[in-house]
Design an enzyme around this catalytic site. Sequence first.
Site, PDB file in Angstrom:
ATOM      1  N   CYS A   1     -36.921 -19.626 153.378  1.00  0.00           N
ATOM      2  CA  CYS A   1     -35.742 -20.422 153.712  1.00  0.00           C
ATOM      3  C   CYS A   1     -36.258 -21.849 153.901  1.00  0.00           C
ATOM      4  CB  CYS A   1     -34.977 -19.869 154.912  1.00  0.00           C
ATOM      5  SG  CYS A   1     -35.882 -19.812 156.444  1.00  0.00           S
TER       6      CYS A   1
ATOM      7  N   CYS B   1     -31.219 -18.344 152.169  1.00  0.00           N
ATOM      8  CA  CYS B   1     -30.304 -19.427 152.510  1.00  0.00           C
ATOM      9  C   CYS B   1     -28.888 -19.139 152.042  1.00  0.00           C
ATOM     10  CB  CYS B   1     -30.766 -20.716 151.860  1.00  0.00           C
ATOM     11  SG  CYS B   1     -32.519 -21.002 152.072  1.00  0.00           S
TER      12      CYS B   1
ATOM     13  N   CYS C   1     -31.388 -24.074 149.209  1.00  0.00           N
ATOM     14  CA  CYS C   1     -32.514 -23.136 149.260  1.00  0.00           C
ATOM     15  C   CYS C   1     -33.755 -23.755 148.640  1.00  0.00           C
ATOM     16  CB  CYS C   1     -32.178 -21.867 148.476  1.00  0.00           C
ATOM     17  SG  CYS C   1     -31.478 -20.588 149.489  1.00  0.00           S
TER      18      CYS C   1
END
Length: 170
Positions: free
Chosen positions: A35, A107, A112
Amino acid sequence: AAIASCTEGRADTHPSTQEHLRAPSPPTMKVMFLCVANSARSQIAEGLAKGKAFFSEVESAGSAPSGAVRPLAIAAMKEIGIDITAQTSKDMADFDLNTFDAVVTLCAEERCPVVLLKDKAKHLHWPFADPAGDFPGETEEQKLDRFRKARDDINAKLDEYIAEQTSKRS
């Protein structure tokens, strides 16, 4: 012949039963969870996956690591008996993502990390809302509830993924 007579008629000597008595093959799947900050979702996923015998190696990292694991992520994991206090926020640039069997981006609403892999099939995207937001007037318990939800949702997705992968192998 004496040994054979001792085992004649025993269920555990039947070939189909012996198949079930064999030790399961050791886990061989390496997984990376990504993430942005590597402070909440990916840390939770790393802690959960390490507790599952399916994976041989589990890592997490971020495209802009925060440098710390969020205390509420630690608290949510502690509630289910998983200690992630030794985990650290890491930079994805420190890893060769191509060495992993699966690279999972977690994400949802934010951008992302960009994942460039030789084998695009190894990249999985599991969008989960970031539990780390700050909302005016929110209590600590309400904040912790967001981390619990992220933990439970990620855990369910991990179990689903493991079941899919296990059925493909059989």
